[in-house]
Design a protein around this motif. Structure first.
Motif, PDB file in Angstrom:
ATOM      1  N   ALA A 115       1.611  -7.254  -4.411  1.00 21.76           N
ATOM      2  CA  ALA A 115       0.381  -6.982  -5.166  1.00 21.76           C
ATOM      3  C   ALA A 115       0.382  -7.749  -6.489  1.00 21.76           C
ATOM      4  N   ALA A 116       1.501  -7.702  -7.215  1.00 20.63           N
ATOM      5  CA  ALA A 116       1.580  -8.424  -8.486  1.00 20.63           C
ATOM      6  C   ALA A 116       1.469  -9.929  -8.264  1.00 20.63           C
ATOM      7  N   ALA A 117       2.111 -10.422  -7.206  1.00 18.16           N
ATOM      8  CA  ALA A 117       2.048 -11.856  -6.907  1.00 18.16           C
ATOM      9  C   ALA A 117       0.638 -12.278  -6.525  1.00 18.16           C
ATOM     10  N   MET A 118      -0.091 -11.440  -5.807  1.00 16.42           N
ATOM     11  CA  MET A 118      -1.475 -11.745  -5.449  1.00 16.42           C
ATOM     12  C   MET A 118      -2.336 -11.895  -6.692  1.00 16.42           C
ATOM     13  N   CYS A 119      -2.079 -11.046  -7.701  1.00 19.68           N
ATOM     14  CA  CYS A 119      -2.848 -11.149  -8.946  1.00 19.68           C
ATOM     15  C   CYS A 119      -2.580 -12.482  -9.642  1.00 19.68           C
ATOM     16  N   ALA A 146      13.534 -18.963  -6.414  1.00 17.65           N
ATOM     17  CA  ALA A 146      12.522 -17.971  -6.766  1.00 17.65           C
ATOM     18  C   ALA A 146      11.488 -18.581  -7.709  1.00 17.65           C
ATOM     19  N   THR A 147      10.232 -18.362  -7.402  1.00 18.25           N
ATOM     20  CA  THR A 147       9.117 -18.747  -8.264  1.00 18.25           C
ATOM     21  C   THR A 147       8.420 -17.471  -8.726  1.00 18.25           C
ATOM     22  N   PRO A 148       7.498 -17.558  -9.678  1.00 20.76           N
ATOM     23  CA  PRO A 148       6.765 -16.356 -10.086  1.00 20.76           C
ATOM     24  C   PRO A 148       6.000 -15.689  -8.949  1.00 20.76           C
ATOM     25  N   TYR A 149       5.589 -16.438  -7.938  1.00 22.29           N
ATOM     26  CA  TYR A 149       4.895 -15.815  -6.819  1.00 22.29           C
ATOM     27  C   TYR A 149       5.859 -15.024  -5.921  1.00 22.29           C
TER      28      TYR A 149
END
Length: 298
Positions: free
Chosen positions: A153-157, A214-217
């Motif tokens: 959910a956070a990554a979708m934002c 790892a990336t922010p997404y």
């Protein structure tokens, strides 16, 4: 620990994600042993969202719903199905008054990052484009989830903001795993807590990330800029390795000018909300519905 929850701890099976198939079998059996959720007053429908590949969803539609919630299940990106998630999804639809679209995203390690995020984002795009068909408002779409689902959910934002994608009204981030580095106080000290341990986290992240950095997404805690993201409800459990990264995410959102409700539930552990006989679990579940109802009605 909350005494109602503590009584169940000796009964909990250990989670060993190193054997995904065995863990999925245990997870499925636990979910199947629970009483069927109350879906009276809800229209429940299985659909397939066209994508590459297509994504299965289960839609829970209450009467006179205006908004929608794209809901991602937990399970370390490794376990979980539409069937195992129905207890959460049906309850959230009933208490929030929103259409809940539960997503059967692809699981790791067979399908590492970004497969699960791609699936969830495809459902978000589809829900926005088909809002009239779903009987919802395209400007009243929230995203939410538990644990690994909250990560999505956070990554979708982040992805929707960066790519000028479908507008997201609200994010519900429950006991999220947001950081792959395992350097917070709770990640370093809560090594043998119920359900979620340091080893479980490490294995889940290894399955999910595969050979990619790892990336922010993949790990939203790595994002440098959280400005312009949707308002959030961030909930954490006291005895959870994920606790401090959730709290830090909420604080960073506030510092970036994003409205946040942060709720730290004392006496709880990761996933203890599934013990629905406990008073604190009932309050946690009720709060999820309340914040979504308020956010989508505003």
């Amino acid at each position: 620990m909350d005494p109602e929850l503590e009584a169940f701890v000796p009964l909990l099976p250990s989670a060993d994600l190193s054997d995904p198939e065995a863990c999925r079998k245990i997870y499925d059996e636990l979910a199947a042993a629970r009483p069927a959720p109350d879906t009276s007053g809800l229209e429940v429908q299985d659909r397939t969202v066209p994508a590459e590949p297509d994504v299965a969803v289960r839609i829970y539609r209450p009467a006179q719903a205006r908004g929608a919630v794209i809901w991602m299940h937990g399970g370390g990106w490794t376990v979980g199905t539409l069937d195992t998630e129905e207890h959460w999804a049906a309850r959230i639809a009933a208490t929030s008054g929103a259409v809940v679209i539960s997503v059967a995203y692809r699981l790791s390690p067979e399908n590492p990052f970004p497969a699960a995020l791609d699936d969830a984002y495809a459902v978000l795009t589809w829900a926005h484009e088909h809002a009239a068909e779903l009987g919802t408002d395209p400007d009243r779409i929230a995203v939410g989830g538990h644990s690994a689902g909250a990560n999505l959910a956070a990554a979708m934002c982040l992805r929707s903001r960066d790519q000028q994608g479908p507008p997201i009204r609200f994010q519900l981030v429950n006991e999220a795993i947001l950081d792959d580095r395992q350097q917070t106080w709770s990640a370093r000290h809560f090594t043998e807590t119920p359900w979620n341990t340091r080893d479980v986290r490490a294995t889940a992240l290894r399955h999910y990330l595969g050979s990619r950095p790892a990336t922010p997404y993949a790990a939203p805690a790595r994002a440098d800029d959280l400005s312009g993201l949707p308002p959030a409800y961030v909930a954490t459990a006291e005895f959870d390795p994920n606790r401090d990264e959730g709290i830090e995410y909420a604080l960073r959102l506030l510092q970036a000018g994003v409205s946040v409700e942060l709720h730290q539930w004392p006496g709880t552990f990761h996933g203890s909300m599934a013990i629905q006989s406990a008073d604190v679990s009932q309050r946690q579940l009720a709060r999820l519905g309340e914040v979504l109802r308020r956010a989508l009605a505003a």
